[in-house]
Design an enzyme around this catalytic site. Structure first.
Site, PDB file in Angstrom:
ATOM      1  N   GLU A 180       0.734  -1.316  -0.057  1.00  0.00           N
ATOM      2  CA  GLU A 180       0.137   0.188  -0.136  1.00  0.00           C
ATOM      3  C   GLU A 180       0.811   1.118   0.068  1.00  0.00           C
ATOM      4  O   GLU A 180       0.753   2.130   1.042  1.00  0.00           O
ATOM      5  CB  GLU A 180      -1.030  -0.124   1.249  1.00  0.00           C
ATOM      6  CG  GLU A 180      -1.916  -1.440   1.085  1.00  0.00           C
ATOM      7  CD  GLU A 180      -2.971  -1.468   2.133  1.00  0.00           C
ATOM      8  OE1 GLU A 180      -2.829  -0.516   3.060  1.00  0.00           O
ATOM      9  OE2 GLU A 180      -4.015  -2.018   1.843  1.00  0.00           O
ATOM     10  N   GLU A 278      -4.550  -8.833  -1.545  1.00  0.00           N
ATOM     11  CA  GLU A 278      -5.034  -8.519  -0.095  1.00  0.00           C
ATOM     12  C   GLU A 278      -6.523  -8.184  -0.015  1.00  0.00           C
ATOM     13  O   GLU A 278      -6.715  -7.099  -0.858  1.00  0.00           O
ATOM     14  CB  GLU A 278      -4.376  -7.724   0.736  1.00  0.00           C
ATOM     15  CG  GLU A 278      -4.697  -7.540   2.066  1.00  0.00           C
ATOM     16  CD  GLU A 278      -3.834  -6.394   3.017  1.00  0.00           C
ATOM     17  OE1 GLU A 278      -2.426  -6.449   2.880  1.00  0.00           O
ATOM     18  OE2 GLU A 278      -4.655  -5.765   3.707  1.00  0.00           O
TER      19      GLU A 278
END
Length: 559
Positions: A180, A278
């Site tokens: 991220e 994810e």
């Protein structure tokens, strides 16, 4: 189920194994520090053995997890913050003299080894939430960005990790450079890395370091949400990275945007693959069954090669966690201190795919029906698997049509099922133009994306349409006497026109409907138009005409 010869009844879900799309690598979750600790140290020996078998084999109730994405160092789902080269403040180790994976040797490595024994097809991906703090502008695992002076040590950090894991018998199939990269958490490890930096670090440091050490581990770029496709687009626009076979493709997360964006990037970069790496289940999800069936199906229909949840295990308090998510849940729950293991709904929803879709399977064509979403696969042994989900509150009956054979089935509201069978397909399928055809049932498309719709029957609509974007529907049969068409459309822009053309995006125009401004992208309206010159079997093209952001289409029907 038992197939019968014939085309069956209405509301068909067509399956055609002669039309194959992407290969599937697997489904899974992560050995976070928390998951490995709970399974290895807290679960009772008998519970651990049973749970590992149920996670990684397809025996009995096993779901055959075949893809794990593991943190390189601590994530939020860890007992404490750590990297593989932590030093006192002010000290640096550019040669990585003190690098060590000793932390992982207690719990993570033994469980990965066991998982690989249980499922030799297991793929392993590794991702740092943060490199050592001395590599960063913050001087800490928390916050900051990578120092330019540390680009080379950062690349060698991956080399050391891959070599260390290889030395204990665990090959690393994939890495990504940063979890991220567009989000910098304030209470657990993380790091900012914009697309320009990732491009430079990957091209000039990581790939050369891997090559210099004869490491074949492949790289996935980005590793963040679907709502920022500009990031991987910018990285893959670099010619050297696009040309590199070691850059496998794009990693995506499910916390923002639509999986349909993967379809767009797959079309733009056909030599690169897409992986959903994810998306945790959690207390914020009101209906985890609905969310999972809708999303996993959507990922697979959008060229995803893998679907990966988050932690394999957490405890009854949804921890341990060192900051970050305290509302996530794992595939299983390990009670601390009793050591008993219970299975969460995520285990079962993922299992509808992972148990029956073997690594190396190809996604094959399947249609969606009114109220029913689907995805189908052809396994390496020739067996077929079809996952279908009723995306409405009321029961729905549909017909699975495979070649010249079919069977009916009824699903309760918000319920899913997986069907498996063997044998050779005989014949193809024909779509009756007078039936309601879901726009998301296209065989191929150009410039379009799918997204979940809030229209009456759920499912996915086709949208993100600009001028001359189109979707293709094969084997549509037009009986004589058809004079009209209706379509379900929505738009929050000035709208445009939807053209219906035969056998090509510039083929014979048989009709059109206007796409008006309906007051919102999910404010649906049924529009109609006249049709002429449509008879016989054709490949139908839906062509959007207008400027940009024209509108969405959910279904269409000729009459």
């Amino acid at each position: 189920m038992t197939f019968s010869i014939g085309s069956g009844g209405g509301n068909p879900v067509f399956v055609d194994e002669t039309q194959a799309y992407q290969r599937i690598e697997g489904f899974g979750a992560s050995f976070t520090d928390s998951a490995a600790y709970l399974l290895n140290q807290v679960a009772t020996p008998s519970a651990r053995t049973a749970t590992m078998n149920d996670l990684f084999t397809r025996n009995g109730g096993g779901i055959g997890v075949s893809f794990v994405r593991n943190p390189m160092g601590a994530s939020d789902l860890a007992r404490f913050h750590y990297s593989y080269d932590d030093l006192p403040p002010g000290e640096t180790d550019p040669d990585l003299t003190f690098f060590s994976i000793a932390h992982d040797q207690a719990d993570i490595i033994p469980l990965i080894k066991q998982a690989r024994q249980l499922n030799p097809q297991l793929r392993i991906m590794a991702t740092p939430w943060s490199p050592p703090g001395w590599m960063k502008t913050s001087g800490s695992l928390i916050g900051g960005a990578l120092l330019p002076s540390m680009f080379t040590p950062f690349a060698n950090y991956f080399v050391k990790y891959i070599q260390a894991y290889g030395a204990v018998g665990i090959p690393i199939d994939y890495i990504s450079l940063q979890n991220e990269p567009l989000f910098v958490p304030g209470d657990y490890p993380g790091m900012s890395m914009d697309a320009a930096t990732q491009t430079t670090v990957l091209r000039d440091h990581v790939l050369p370091a891997l090559a210099a050490n004869n490491i074949t581990t492949r790289v996935l770029v980005y590793d963040h949400n679907w709502d920022r496709p500009d990031y991987p687009d910018a990285v893959l626009a670099e010619p050297a990275l696009l040309a590199s076979e070691q850059v496998a493709g794009i990693a995506w997360h499910g916390y923002g945007g639509t999986p349909g964006v993967m379809f767009t990037l797959a079309n733009k970069y056909p030599t690169k693959e897409n992986y959903q790496t994810e998306h945790s289940g959690g207390t914020w999800v009101s209906d985890q069954v609905k969310a999972d069936f809708e999303e996993i199906t959507h990922v697979m229909r959008s060229w995803g090669r893998a679907y990966v949840k988050w932690s394999l295990a957490l405890d009854q308090n949804r921890g341990p966690n060192a900051g970050g998510c305290d509302t996530c849940h794992g595939l299983v729950t390990v009670n601390n201190p009793s050591g008993a293991v219970s299975y969460n709904i995520d285990f079962y929803t993922l299992g509808h795919f992972s148990k029956f879709v073997v690594p190396g399977a190809a996604r094959i064509y399947s249609a969606n029906a009114a109220g029913i979403i689907s995805v189908a696969f052809l396994n390496p042994d020739g067996s077929k698997a079809l996952v279908a989900y009723n995306d409405t509150r009321t029961s729905k009956t549909f017909q699975v049509q495979w070649g010249n054979r079919s069977f009916p089935y009824t699903l309760s509201g918000f319920a899913g099922a997986t069907f498996t069978w063997t044998g050779a397909q005989s014949g193809g399928y024909v779509v009756d133009a007078r039936s309601q055809i879901q726009a998301s049932s296209f065989n191929s498309a150009s410039g379009l994306q799918t997204e979940g719709t809030t229209d009456t029957l759920g499912g996915y609509n086709v949208g993100y349409a600009d001028d001359r974007d189109y979707a293709v529907y094969q084997n549509v049969n037009f009986p004589s006497g058809i004079t009209s068409v209706r379509a379900r459309v929505a738009s929050a822009s000035s709208g445009g026109t939807l053209e219906f053309r035969l056998d090509g995006p510039t083929g014979a125009l048989i009709g059109s409907v206007a796409i008006p401004n309906t007051g919102g992208w999910q404010r649906w309206k049924t529009v109609s138009g006249s049709v002429s010159g449509a008879t016989g079997l054709h490949t139908l093209h839906l062509v959007f005409r207008g400027t940009t952001s024209i509108g969405n289409v959910n279904w269409f029907q000729f009459y």
